[in-house]
Design a protein around this motif. Structure first.
Motif, mmCIF file in Angstrom:
data_model
loop_
_atom_site.group_PDB
_atom_site.id
_atom_site.type_symbol
_atom_site.label_atom_id
_atom_site.label_comp_id
_atom_site.label_asym_id
_atom_site.label_seq_id
_atom_site.Cartn_x
_atom_site.Cartn_y
_atom_site.Cartn_z
ATOM 1 N N CYS A 6 0.829 -1.196 0.000
ATOM 2 C CA CYS A 6 0.000 0.000 0.000
ATOM 3 C C CYS A 6 0.863 1.246 0.000
ATOM 4 O O CYS A 6 2.037 1.215 0.371
ATOM 5 N N THR A 7 0.251 2.316 -0.441
ATOM 6 C CA THR A 7 0.885 3.627 -0.443
ATOM 7 C C THR A 7 0.012 4.586 0.359
ATOM 8 O O THR A 7 -1.183 4.699 0.072
ATOM 9 N N PRO A 8 0.551 5.237 1.396
ATOM 10 C CA PRO A 8 1.936 5.155 1.869
ATOM 11 C C PRO A 8 2.220 3.833 2.573
ATOM 12 O O PRO A 8 1.304 3.166 3.053
ATOM 13 N N GLU A 9 3.482 3.483 2.651
ATOM 14 C CA GLU A 9 3.880 2.242 3.303
ATOM 15 C C GLU A 9 3.789 2.398 4.822
ATOM 16 O O GLU A 9 4.099 3.443 5.376
ATOM 17 N N ASN A 10 3.320 1.348 5.489
ATOM 18 C CA ASN A 10 3.175 1.333 6.951
ATOM 19 C C ASN A 10 2.383 2.538 7.481
ATOM 20 O O ASN A 10 2.886 3.340 8.272
ATOM 21 N N PRO A 11 1.132 2.692 7.064
ATOM 22 C CA PRO A 11 0.326 3.796 7.592
ATOM 23 C C PRO A 11 0.065 3.590 9.084
ATOM 24 O O PRO A 11 0.019 2.448 9.559
ATOM 25 N N PRO A 12 -0.100 4.666 9.843
ATOM 26 C CA PRO A 12 -0.333 4.523 11.291
ATOM 27 C C PRO A 12 -1.709 3.941 11.574
ATOM 28 O O PRO A 12 -2.693 4.273 10.901
ATOM 29 N N ALA A 13 -1.767 3.076 12.571
ATOM 30 C CA ALA A 13 -3.036 2.461 12.953
ATOM 31 C C ALA A 13 -3.865 3.432 13.791
ATOM 32 O O ALA A 13 -3.330 4.310 14.468
ATOM 33 N N LEU A 14 -5.152 3.275 13.716
ATOM 34 C CA LEU A 14 -6.032 4.045 14.576
ATOM 35 C C LEU A 14 -5.777 3.614 16.022
ATOM 36 O O LEU A 14 -5.795 2.405 16.321
ATOM 37 N N PRO A 15 -5.526 4.543 16.949
ATOM 38 C CA PRO A 15 -5.225 4.156 18.340
ATOM 39 C C PRO A 15 -6.279 3.258 18.974
ATOM 40 O O PRO A 15 -5.944 2.346 19.737
ATOM 41 N N LYS A 16 -7.546 3.489 18.650
ATOM 42 C CA LYS A 16 -8.606 2.656 19.230
ATOM 43 C C LYS A 16 -8.512 1.216 18.764
ATOM 44 O O LYS A 16 -8.918 0.296 19.484
ATOM 45 N N VAL A 17 -7.986 1.004 17.566
ATOM 46 C CA VAL A 17 -7.802 -0.365 17.065
ATOM 47 C C VAL A 17 -6.744 -1.086 17.893
ATOM 48 O O VAL A 17 -6.921 -2.240 18.295
ATOM 49 N N LEU A 18 -5.642 -0.406 18.164
ATOM 50 C CA LEU A 18 -4.577 -1.007 18.984
ATOM 51 C C LEU A 18 -5.072 -1.296 20.391
ATOM 52 O O LEU A 18 -4.730 -2.324 20.986
ATOM 53 N N GLN A 19 -5.905 -0.410 20.934
ATOM 54 C CA GLN A 19 -6.472 -0.638 22.254
ATOM 55 C C GLN A 19 -7.398 -1.849 22.243
ATOM 56 O O GLN A 19 -7.381 -2.671 23.169
ATOM 57 N N ALA A 20 -8.196 -1.971 21.176
ATOM 58 C CA ALA A 20 -9.106 -3.116 21.062
ATOM 59 C C ALA A 20 -8.340 -4.423 20.966
ATOM 60 O O ALA A 20 -8.749 -5.441 21.531
ATOM 61 N N ILE A 21 -7.221 -4.418 20.246
ATOM 62 C CA ILE A 21 -6.395 -5.630 20.146
ATOM 63 C C ILE A 21 -5.822 -5.992 21.509
ATOM 64 O O ILE A 21 -5.794 -7.167 21.894
ATOM 65 N N GLU A 22 -5.361 -5.001 22.244
ATOM 66 C CA GLU A 22 -4.775 -5.228 23.562
ATOM 67 C C GLU A 22 -5.800 -5.807 24.535
ATOM 68 O O GLU A 22 -5.469 -6.624 25.394
ATOM 69 N N GLU A 23 -7.067 -5.417 24.399
ATOM 70 C CA GLU A 23 -8.106 -5.860 25.331
ATOM 71 C C GLU A 23 -8.861 -7.083 24.839
ATOM 72 O O GLU A 23 -9.685 -7.637 25.579
ATOM 73 N N ALA A 24 -8.590 -7.539 23.619
ATOM 74 C CA ALA A 24 -9.365 -8.628 23.018
ATOM 75 C C ALA A 24 -9.139 -9.958 23.721
ATOM 76 O O ALA A 24 -8.047 -10.255 24.209
ATOM 77 N N ASP A 25 -10.198 -10.765 23.768
ATOM 78 C CA ASP A 25 -10.121 -12.147 24.255
ATOM 79 C C ASP A 25 -10.038 -13.144 23.112
ATOM 80 O O ASP A 25 -9.663 -14.297 23.309
ATOM 81 N N TYR A 26 -10.392 -12.686 21.919
ATOM 82 C CA TYR A 26 -10.575 -13.607 20.800
ATOM 83 C C TYR A 26 -10.412 -12.810 19.505
ATOM 84 O O TYR A 26 -11.005 -11.747 19.349
ATOM 85 N N ILE A 27 -9.598 -13.316 18.579
ATOM 86 C CA ILE A 27 -9.367 -12.622 17.316
ATOM 87 C C ILE A 27 -9.820 -13.520 16.159
ATOM 88 O O ILE A 27 -9.451 -14.695 16.088
ATOM 89 N N ILE A 28 -10.638 -12.931 15.273
ATOM 90 C CA ILE A 28 -11.131 -13.643 14.096
ATOM 91 C C ILE A 28 -10.702 -12.855 12.862
ATOM 92 O O ILE A 28 -10.991 -11.667 12.738
ATOM 93 N N ILE A 29 -10.016 -13.523 11.946
ATOM 94 C CA ILE A 29 -9.571 -12.902 10.703
ATOM 95 C C ILE A 29 -10.368 -13.515 9.554
ATOM 96 O O ILE A 29 -10.418 -14.723 9.410
ATOM 97 N N GLY A 30 -10.991 -12.661 8.733
ATOM 98 C CA GLY A 30 -11.815 -13.125 7.639
ATOM 99 C C GLY A 30 -13.215 -13.474 8.115
ATOM 100 O O GLY A 30 -13.538 -13.272 9.289
ATOM 101 N N PRO A 31 -14.039 -13.989 7.183
ATOM 102 C CA PRO A 31 -13.776 -14.229 5.766
ATOM 103 C C PRO A 31 -13.851 -12.941 4.955
ATOM 104 O O PRO A 31 -14.226 -11.898 5.470
ATOM 105 N N GLY A 32 -13.522 -13.052 3.683
ATOM 106 C CA GLY A 32 -13.555 -11.895 2.795
ATOM 107 C C GLY A 32 -12.513 -12.056 1.701
ATOM 108 O O GLY A 32 -11.683 -12.974 1.741
#
Length: 458
Positions: free
Chosen positions: A299-325
């Motif tokens: 992607c352009t730009p390379e390594n765009p900054p993540a939304l802070p709330k997303v990082l917080q949600a990952i830190e607090e998550a109990d379960y991660i689901i990737i996909g489908p799509g």
């Protein structure tokens, strides 16, 4: 007056045990509904007990402040009255009658009070208030789920997950540049709202009506033709609130969304892909149309900054689901945000990838389950999940012919290759096949149930 009221109450109570079956069911249902208020988690019993303690303390305070004289004479009078009652009816009869009468009055009074509250809060009366409260408590005690993806796959997943937990965070790609979203992105400069719109509609309380409204596309007008109402709504909210994150938050309140939908980044991101024939394709909508084998995506730009709330949600998550799509245009674009990838890799929690049922022409032609996993691993440079969910049952012959004509085939499960990649396999049947159109996709409810069953066993 009170005697007549008591007789009427007793008559109604006895009627419920001796009347026709219809009335018995009705009264039994009312009693059952009322006792639901005493279920754990509603915090009703403690407040009833606190009210009773308050009445006792108030009575005690009145007695102390008046020197106990009124209380003494009241008790003496009550003692004489009870003695007189026992001369008419023995205590083993009068006692239970008094207890039963008291319980009936409590039940009747509380039931009428709660009914009045329900009528005010829920004038349509679609569901009982206590049922909604119980559901609300159950969902709020559900695990914190992080779902990553985009397109129709993620919204379809969310539609089932919301029946198991209210603590859902959907992380959505913002690389879309086609259709109505692409037009708004080019003409107004906003981030593409299409996938976000689908997820908001899927998590909304009044899903059917809102989905119809949000998915409505204007078919006339030079400026409106082809646009969906939901895209225009989110675009307007972005202009009013200042950015997409605030627009989504405000829209979620308006739509009574269960959970939260977050863009992976607020940066204006454009996808590019390198094909096996040496071509470099720019733009998400052009990648699929190019019709080549993708060997690298970025992607352009390379390594765009993540939304802070997303990082917080990952830190607090109990379960991660990737996909489908769509693998390269919906799932992987979120994982090109390196901060998101790093945050997921650092979490030691149950994580699963839901593999697509069918290959996607121009994007995953001939891909097996292991090929999907390799593509994610190469794009991220890290192992983000330890289990892959794969469809076990094959579609019908009619559906296979239909999809084959479009260049799409079932994703083959190559077990040994998947195991060599260090992944466990969750083989199940979560496929929905529309008999009229022949469209194949994951069944929302079946997929959510299987994912929660797997999570409870891990």
């Amino acid at each position: 007056m009170s005697t007549a009221l008591l007789k009427k109450t007793l008559r109604n109570f006895l009627k419920s045990n001796s009347s026709p079956r219809k009335y018995h069911k009705t009264n039994s249902h009312v009693i059952y509904q009322w006792f639901k208020w005493l279920a754990p988690g509603l915090f009703v019993k403690r407040w009833l007990l606190l009210s009773a303690v308050g009445v006792l303390l108030t009575s005690l305070g009145i007695g102390i402040s008046t020197g106990m004289t009124p209380v003494f004479y009241t008790l003496q009078t009550l003692k004489g009255f009870l003695a007189w009652i026992t001369t008419i009816l023995p205590n083993y009869i009068s006692g239970p009658i008094a207890i039963l009468s008291g319980l009936l009055f409590i039940f009747w009074g509380q039931n009428r009070s709660l009914n009045n509250i329900t009528q005010v809060l829920m004038p349509e009366g679609n569901d009982k208030l206590v049922d909604l409260l119980l559901t609300h408590r159950r969902l709020n005690r559900g695990p914190k789920i992080l779902a990553i993806g985009g397109g129709t796959g993620l919204s379809n997943l969310l539609r089932g997950l919301k029946d198991y937990s209210a603590n859902i965070t959907a992380v959505v790609t913002v690389a879309d540049d086609g259709g109505s979203s692409g037009r708004l992105r080019r003409e107004i400069g906003v981030q593409p709202p299409g996938d976000i719109r689908n997820c908001l509609a899927a998590l909304a309380s009044e899903e059917k009506l809102l989905t119809e409204l949000f998915q409505y596309r204007f078919s006339a007008g030079d400026g409106l033709n082809g646009h969906s109402f939901g895209n225009l709504f989110l675009t307007a909210m972005s202009e009013v609130t200042g950015d997409l994150e605030r627009a989504i938050a405000a829209s979620s309140q308006v739509l009574a969304v269960q959970g939260q939908v977050l863009p992976a980044t607020l940066t204006d991101v454009n996808l590019w892909a390198e094909l096996s024939d040496g071509r470099r394709i720019e733009g998400e909508s052009n990648i699929t149309e190019a019709g080549g084998k993708i060997v690298k995506i970025g992607c352009t730009p390379e390594n765009p900054p993540a939304l802070p709330k997303v990082l917080q949600a990952i830190e607090e998550a109990d379960y991660i689901i990737i996909g489908p799509g769509s693998l390269y245009t919906s799932v992987i674009p979120n994982l090109l945000v390196s901060e998101i990838t790093e945050a997921i890799a650092c979490r030691n929690i149950p994580s699963i990838y839901v593999c697509n049922i069918m290959t996607q022409p121009g994007e995953t032609d001939g891909y097996t389950v292991a090929d999907h996993i390799r593509a994610i691993d190469v794009a991220c440079g890290k192992k983000l999940f330890d289990t892959v969910l794969a469809q076990g049952k094959s579609p019908s012959e009619k559906a296979l012919i239909k999809y084959a004509q479009e260049g799409s085939h079932p994703v083959f499960l190559d077990r040994e290759a998947v195991k060599n990649l260090g992944r466990k396999i969750l083989l199940t049947n979560v496929m929905y096949e529309d008999e009229k159109t022949g469209v194949i996709r994951h069944d929302s409810m079946m997929l959510a149930r299987v994912l929660f069953q797997w999570y409870s066993r891990v």
